[in-house]
Design a protein around this motif. Sequence first.
Motif, PDB file in Angstrom:
ATOM      1  N   THR A  36       0.836  -1.195   0.000  1.00  0.00           N
ATOM      2  CA  THR A  36       0.000   0.000   0.000  1.00  0.00           C
ATOM      3  C   THR A  36       0.873   1.247   0.000  1.00  0.00           C
ATOM      4  OG1 THR A  36      -1.641  -1.233   1.274  1.00  0.00           O
ATOM      5  CG2 THR A  36      -1.923   1.153   1.130  1.00  0.00           C
ATOM      6  N   ASP A  65      -9.790   2.771   1.057  1.00  0.00           N
ATOM      7  CA  ASP A  65      -9.307   3.289  -0.227  1.00  0.00           C
ATOM      8  C   ASP A  65      -7.790   3.160  -0.324  1.00  0.00           C
ATOM      9  OD1 ASP A  65     -11.906   3.980  -0.633  1.00  0.00           O
ATOM     10  OD2 ASP A  65     -11.609   6.145  -0.521  1.00  0.00           O
ATOM     11  N   ALA A  67      -4.106   2.390  -2.832  1.00  0.00           N
ATOM     12  CA  ALA A  67      -3.423   2.357  -4.122  1.00  0.00           C
ATOM     13  C   ALA A  67      -2.010   1.861  -3.870  1.00  0.00           C
ATOM     14  CB  ALA A  67      -3.385   3.750  -4.757  1.00  0.00           C
ATOM     15  N   PHE A  87      -5.359   0.237  -7.890  1.00  0.00           N
ATOM     16  CA  PHE A  87      -6.036   0.864  -6.758  1.00  0.00           C
ATOM     17  C   PHE A  87      -7.385   0.187  -6.581  1.00  0.00           C
ATOM     18  CE2 PHE A  87      -7.953   3.116 -10.255  1.00  0.00           C
ATOM     19  CZ  PHE A  87      -9.191   3.564  -9.820  1.00  0.00           C
ATOM     20  N   ILE A 110      -3.977   1.304 -12.472  1.00  0.00           N
ATOM     21  CA  ILE A 110      -3.831   2.753 -12.406  1.00  0.00           C
ATOM     22  C   ILE A 110      -3.427   3.286 -13.788  1.00  0.00           C
ATOM     23  CG2 ILE A 110      -2.542   4.671 -11.368  1.00  0.00           C
ATOM     24  CD1 ILE A 110      -2.177   2.950  -8.883  1.00  0.00           C
ATOM     25  N   PHE A 116      -0.501   7.633  -7.471  1.00  0.00           N
ATOM     26  CA  PHE A 116      -1.088   6.841  -6.393  1.00  0.00           C
ATOM     27  C   PHE A 116      -2.036   7.705  -5.554  1.00  0.00           C
ATOM     28  CE2 PHE A 116       2.936   4.217  -6.753  1.00  0.00           C
ATOM     29  CZ  PHE A 116       2.312   3.056  -7.176  1.00  0.00           C
ATOM     30  N   ALA A 120      -6.165   7.083  -5.042  1.00  0.00           N
ATOM     31  CA  ALA A 120      -6.562   6.660  -3.691  1.00  0.00           C
ATOM     32  C   ALA A 120      -7.710   7.500  -3.147  1.00  0.00           C
ATOM     33  CB  ALA A 120      -5.370   6.725  -2.740  1.00  0.00           C
TER      34      ALA A 120
END
Length: 341
Positions: A36, A65, A67, A87, A110, A116, A120
Amino acid sequence: MPAQQQAIIVQSPKAPFVLGTCDVPSPADGEVLIKTMVVGLNPANWIQREYNILIDKYPVVLGNDVAGIVEAVGKGVEGFKKGDRVFGRAAKGGFQQYTILAAKGFIIPIPENASFEEVATIPMAFTSACIGLFAESPIGIALNPTFSLDTKHQGESALVIGGSTSVGQFVVQLLKTLGFSRIVVYSSKAHFEYLQELGATECIDRRAVPLESLPGALTAPVKVVYHTIDLLALNTAYDCVAEGGSIVTCQPTAPFDRDVQVKNVRFIRLAPDPSMMEIFLKNEANAVKCLAEMLERDIIKGNRYEVLENGVEGIIGGLGRLQKGEVSGVKLVAHPHDPVS
């Protein structure tokens, strides 16, 4: 990959969020483990802890949430491999350094031009906006039950109460995609310019116009109201909606004492209800496909964001700010692998 990781843990019902350590999970069949890189914070996270919602055992790591980079895949997983940037929405477990995602759930590659941090901000807020607007009853007002980007509602009007919230920003973009001609937002004046970039056609300053005056500030009632924030605003949402219109709220505890039958209003409260989980997951799958297409066509973007300092531990302060209502116009995100001071 280490055997242990840093995480924000809730030890027992309604216990505070604390920094701790736990095992790095291994993906089961049909699961993907990601490193993560960024996790987004939602008001729903502190609400889930405060009201013990959808938590079957403790200690627990919340957070949804995420990513990051695929670290490992379980048996039967197709379409994802180690090293992929993805994500998605975790059922829980986002507030740690490695997170499990369901390969057939909310997980999307993504886009090359996205960070990222940006992606997210998307999963939970987009899902709330999309399902509330698109899905059929009992979890949506059925503006687009096929989740097709070709569905249009030219000439129709909507009001977003809390337009600058994470959910509100996606509601505005989705209403624009649906072709709504009039999109009114009720928010702080500081966010007007950005909300107009997203698709708002009218802006009402919540500091200049108090809630009780909002219906009178509208040039005409609206067909759709999406209520995202301020518990006391839900009755006002009813006062703003036209006869035969629809109201959606993503506030599960907001009081509502209007008689919807008087104006024949359709009312949807998006609330975490275990009995609705099967319906929710079916519609979430449709929302994920819709989102992937929107990202590919570059017709939606994530929230503006603020990066929290102090790695995993920074999540605790961020959740506290959300609970106190101290965040406006941005999504709080954290970098779980940054050092904790």
